[in-house]
Enzyme design. Structure first.
Site, short mmCIF file in Angstrom:
data_model
loop_
_atom_site.label_atom_id
_atom_site.label_comp_id
_atom_site.label_asym_id
_atom_site.label_seq_id
_atom_site.Cartn_x
_atom_site.Cartn_y
_atom_site.Cartn_z
N LYS A 146 24.96 22.60 -3.25
CA LYS A 146 25.77 21.41 -3.00
C LYS A 146 25.93 21.19 -1.50
O LYS A 146 25.70 22.11 -0.71
CB LYS A 146 27.13 21.57 -3.67
CG LYS A 146 27.91 22.78 -3.18
CD LYS A 146 29.06 23.12 -4.10
CE LYS A 146 29.84 24.29 -3.54
NZ LYS A 146 30.81 24.83 -4.47
N TYR A 194 36.86 14.56 30.14
CA TYR A 194 38.02 13.72 29.81
C TYR A 194 39.33 14.47 30.04
O TYR A 194 39.45 15.65 29.70
CB TYR A 194 37.98 13.33 28.33
CG TYR A 194 36.94 12.31 27.97
CD1 TYR A 194 36.95 11.03 28.55
CD2 TYR A 194 35.96 12.61 27.04
CE1 TYR A 194 35.99 10.09 28.20
CE2 TYR A 194 35.00 11.68 26.68
CZ TYR A 194 35.04 10.41 27.26
OH TYR A 194 34.09 9.49 26.92
C1 LIG Z 1 30.90 26.13 -4.48
C2 LIG Z 1 31.04 26.79 -5.77
C3 LIG Z 1 30.50 28.06 -6.00
C4 LIG Z 1 29.89 28.90 -4.92
O1 LIG Z 1 30.92 29.46 -4.13
P1 LIG Z 1 30.63 30.45 -2.90
O2 LIG Z 1 31.97 30.94 -2.50
O3 LIG Z 1 30.01 29.63 -1.86
O4 LIG Z 1 29.76 31.50 -3.43
C5 LIG Z 1 30.56 28.55 -7.29
N1 LIG Z 1 31.14 27.85 -8.28
C6 LIG Z 1 31.72 26.65 -8.08
C7 LIG Z 1 32.36 25.94 -9.23
C8 LIG Z 1 31.70 26.08 -6.82
O5 LIG Z 1 32.28 24.89 -6.61
#
Ligand SMILES: *Cc1c(COP(=O)(O)O)cnc(C)c1O
Length: 813
Positions: free
Chosen positions: A482, A708
């Protein structure tokens, strides 16, 4: 290679069922390689979670006939020749060792903590005018890589250069038997990969096993090493200060270069090397020592060693003009590395159409007729759509290639660049250094500014294997890609994961999944948070929704009914304490009622997500989530009589709650090299390096300010460098004002003043640097975990915050 099966059988202690008369012409361990054929001997290696035995039916279908196996898969008896052994990796190593014994020329074996690959590449460059050299490709130096390298020796070679890398004890003995080096080189012993060893001594001792039967060992004199070398080993040592070394060397800097004075056996001569850093000097001296040992005259050493170059050993993947993908391997051209590059092309290609730009091939050890016949066959078997040949030699053999266009030299190609109409294709650029294919690469490359996020694909593979090794063999693996692969790149990483045969990908939203499917990813993809409006698109693109509410379930069922779907896979999310998405315990009766009796969908998996898997302070809460998950999921399974995959663990869950692996786990941040457990971090490799360059340097006086709001006031004369990266690229503004730093020439340059939208300024008073020099914003140092800690946030936020205008460049060592 040409070996009869009957001769191989006793060497690897195999039981043969099949024909002993078959001739073997090559060896493979990669079921995906398009180079496998009827002369291939396929070694079915089995890892923790990946067993090549399961690909044998497929390989038989593709014409492969000979297999080294731990057991003959059921139903395949008599379908091919099987060489049964106890351990297929051991058999591969034994085979390599047997094959090695048939050659009697000098073999240089290199090990050490740093510099192995550079010394190998440089020696290849320095010695290639006089020898037909076989060397390990890239960094093929492992328990699997070394046998594969040695197996590619052929009759025309007369010198070998192989590197050996180990990560723990007892590994080097095996590699020694395979390489059987006659000349040994021990490169710099640093602290890299110390985890596998109890201490520095154990590490050095283990490395020295490589030289057990060598006629000589070349190394930099060092009291610790000296105390560990067995007395019967002949050494040829060098030193900058110890007069007892065989060769004494002094050095002095001259205009960007280093002049060495070499005193040896009453002769003394100078040689200039085009580097000033300690590591390069050390590596160059090790090469020079090998030349001395081989009897080279000072004049030749001087002439060649001043031409040493920075080794660019990486295969890079970049986006190019007109929807092209460029795989840039523009520094070498030999037969063995061509094979590797073609496999990589197959693995990483983004477009169907495949093009190769190929220069004359050097150092094959084969007569050119033979060589180009083989190259053309290789290219045909890899189904390359068009070949663009550059060089006099390949031009002569253009008749052997299908769909080839040739040019005498690189400039001729460049002059004709427009007519080549590069578009919608994956292009492999593979050329020897002298052809300067980097000029072609730069024409093809999409032009963006100098800031890039480099993604190390080897590190991703390494991290994946690390977490895989923690799983039970039957546990499936979903990898979360993702948010554009946590900022590291969506498609390229998904493609690599597909290559590594993970079971599932996970994305947050439907459009992320659609992008991956449209680019040709075939792995199943779960969508964590599908909006009801995206259900149609999810179905059309074969994505699999996570369903977390009755409302969502009803909406999906309605569409499923309209489209008359059968058993469409969905995933049921349970809320066990995160309180974000999911069915709660009191929703279960209605959920069960709604699911019962529908054949439009099937519950592929049941999942939940933990709120505290990373924090052992909340251990009890985590346990209670797992217990509730067990209870709720069991109830669903019982009442619905289904057996879906169950999964609850993310990265830190995999590490901290191994008992809750169920049928699958969901790996996220760990893949990208980050763990919140420092004892685990050291086993992971850094994946992303954010780099830029120095745009301008100026000197300001005491009392003058920078940026700045004049937040930095110089207390003395100060050299300020401006770097073209700012908060719009994702560098948090709070990282400025001397809290943060960047790395220039391996030294820390504090960020001074406020970070601007597109630029930041650093203090380089103490660093010898120039405009145009490279700058590391983050990578190994400073690493993202460190930056996040200093800023009171988490690495996830920094990684995913790097803006899309920063170009991602993928590479493999
Ligand atoms: C993002 C996510 C993961 C992975 O989590 P990590 O801490 O990056 O390993 C697993 N399950 C769900 C539902 C997530 O949203």
């Amino acid at each position: 290679m040409s070996l009869k099966i009957q001769h191989i059988v006793p060497e690897i202690q195999a039981r043969l069922s099949g024909n002993p008369d078959i001739e073997i012409t090559n060896v493979s361990i990669d079921s995906r390689s398009l180079q496998n054929n009827s002369g291939t001997l396929f070694f079915a290696l089995s890892g923790q979670n990946n067993d090549a035995h399961s690909y044998i039916p497929d390989l038989i279908g593709k014409g492969v006939r000979n297999f080294v196996v731990n057991h003959i898969p059921k139903g395949l008896e008599n379908k091919a020749n099987f060489l049964e052994v106890n351990n297929t990796l051991q058999a591969l190593q034994d085979f390599a060792s047997y094959y090695r014994k048939s050659f009697h020329f000098p073999i240089i074996g290199i090990t050490g903590s740093n510099g192995k690959t550079i010394v190998k590449e440089w020696l290849n460059f320095l010695l290639s005018p006089d020898y037909n050299i076989i060397r390990s490709p890239k960094s093929y130096n492992s328990q699997v890589g070394v046998p594969l390298s040695v197996i590619s020796i052929n009759e025309k070679h007369n010198l070998g250069i192989f590197e050996a890398g180990i990560s723990t004890v007892h590994e080097m003995e095996k590699l020694e038997k395979i390489i059987q080096p006659t000349i040994g080189i021990l490169t710099n012993i640093g602290s890299a990969h110390d985890e596998g060893f109890q201490n520095q001594e154990e590490k050095i001792k283990e490395k020295l096993y490589l030289f057990e039967h060598s006629e000589v060992l070349i190394y930099q004199k060092n009291t610790l090493v000296d105390s560990l070398i067995k007395p019967d080993i002949k050494t040829f040592s060098w030193s900058l200060d110890n007069k007892e070394a065989s060769v004494h060397i002094s050095q002095k800097s001259v205009a960007g270069k280093t002049q060495l004075t070499i005193t040896y056996d009453k002769i003394s001569f100078d040689a200039v090397i085009p580097f000033q850093d300690k590591a390069s000097i050390e590596n160059a001296i090790n090469c020079l020592m090998a030349m001395l040992y081989l009897g080279y005259l000072p004049e030749i050493i001087q002439e060649r060693i001043q031409l040493l170059y920075s080794v660019e050993m990486r295969l890079k993947v970049k986006n190019g003009i007109n929807n092209t993908e460029i795989i840039d391997d523009s520094y070498s051209s030999d037969y063995q590395s061509l094979r590797i590059a073609l496999d990589f092309l197959e693995q990483q290609k983004q477009y169907k159409k495949k093009t190769i730009i190929l220069s004359d091939i050097f150092q094959s050890g084969l007569p050119t007729d033979d060589l180009y016949k083989r190259v053309s066959e290789l290219i045909a078997s890899n189904k390359i759509d068009r070949v663009i040949g550059v060089g006099e030699e390949i031009g002569t053999y253009s008749g052997s290639f299908k769909n080839i266009i040739t040019y005498k030299n690189t400039d001729e190609l460049i002059a004709d660049f427009k007519n080549l109409n590069f578009a919608n294709e994956t292009i492999l650029i593979k050329g020897a250094r002298i052809f300067q294919f980097e000029k072609i690469a730069s024409l093809l490359e999409e032009k963006t500014h100098e800031t890039v996020l480099e993604i190390n694909l080897n590190a991703i593979s390494h991290n994946l294997n690390f977490f895989r090794s923690k799983l039970k063999p039957e546990t499936k693996l979903m990898v979360m890609v993702k948010a554009f692969g946590y900022g590291s790149g969506g498609f390229e990483i998904a493609k690599l994961l597909e290559y590594h045969k993970v079971d599932y990908l996970g994305v947050a939203f439907a459009d992320e999944g659609i992008a991956l499917k449209s680019a040709g990813i075939t792995l199943p993809i779960m969508v964590l948070n599908p909006e009801n409006t995206s259900f149609g698109a999810i179905i059309e693109h074969n994505l699999e929704p996570e369903i977390y509410s009755i409302k969502g379930l009803r909406a999906f069922l309605k569409i499923a009914e309209q489209r008359n779907l059968q058993q469409f896979p969905i995933h049921i999310k349970l809320d066990t304490g995160m309180h974000r998405l999911g069915f709660q315990e009191n929703d279960l009766p209605e959920l069960i009622d709604t699911l019962r009796g529908t054949s439009y969908i099937q519950v592929k998996s049941i999942l939940s997500h933990m709120a505290t898997s990373d924090d052992l302070e909340h251990h009890d809460f985590a346990k209670s989530q797992i217990a509730l998950f067990e209870k709720l999921s069991s109830r669903l399974m019982q009442e619905l009589s289904i057996e879906p995959i169950r999964h609850i663990l993310n990265t830190s869950g995999i590490s901290n709650y191994p008992e809750a692996q169920y049928g699958m786990v969901r790996l996220g941040i760990g893949l990208y090299g980050i763990s919140n457990d420092p004892s685990e971090t050291k086993y992971l490799e850094n994946v992303g390096t954010l780099k830029s360059i120095i745009s301008q340097i100026r000197t300001i006086q005491s009392g003058e300010s920078v940026g700045y709001g004049r937040r930095f006031m110089a207390q003395k004369e100060t050299r300020i460098a401006t770097i073209p990266i700012g908060y719009a690229d994702g560098i948090p503004r709070s990282w400025g004002n001397q809290l943060g730093y960047v790395l220039i020439k391996n030294e820390k340059a504090p960020i001074v003043g406020s970070i601007c939208m597109d630029m930041l300024m650093v203090d380089v008073s103490a660093i010898d640097c120039q405009e145009g020099d490279p700058v590391v914003i983050f990578g190994e140092n400073p690493n993202v975990t460190y930056i996040a800690e200093k800023l009171g946030t988490i690495p996830y936020e920094i990684l995913t915050g790097i803006s899309h205008r920063v170009k991602r460049v993928f590479y493999r060592e």
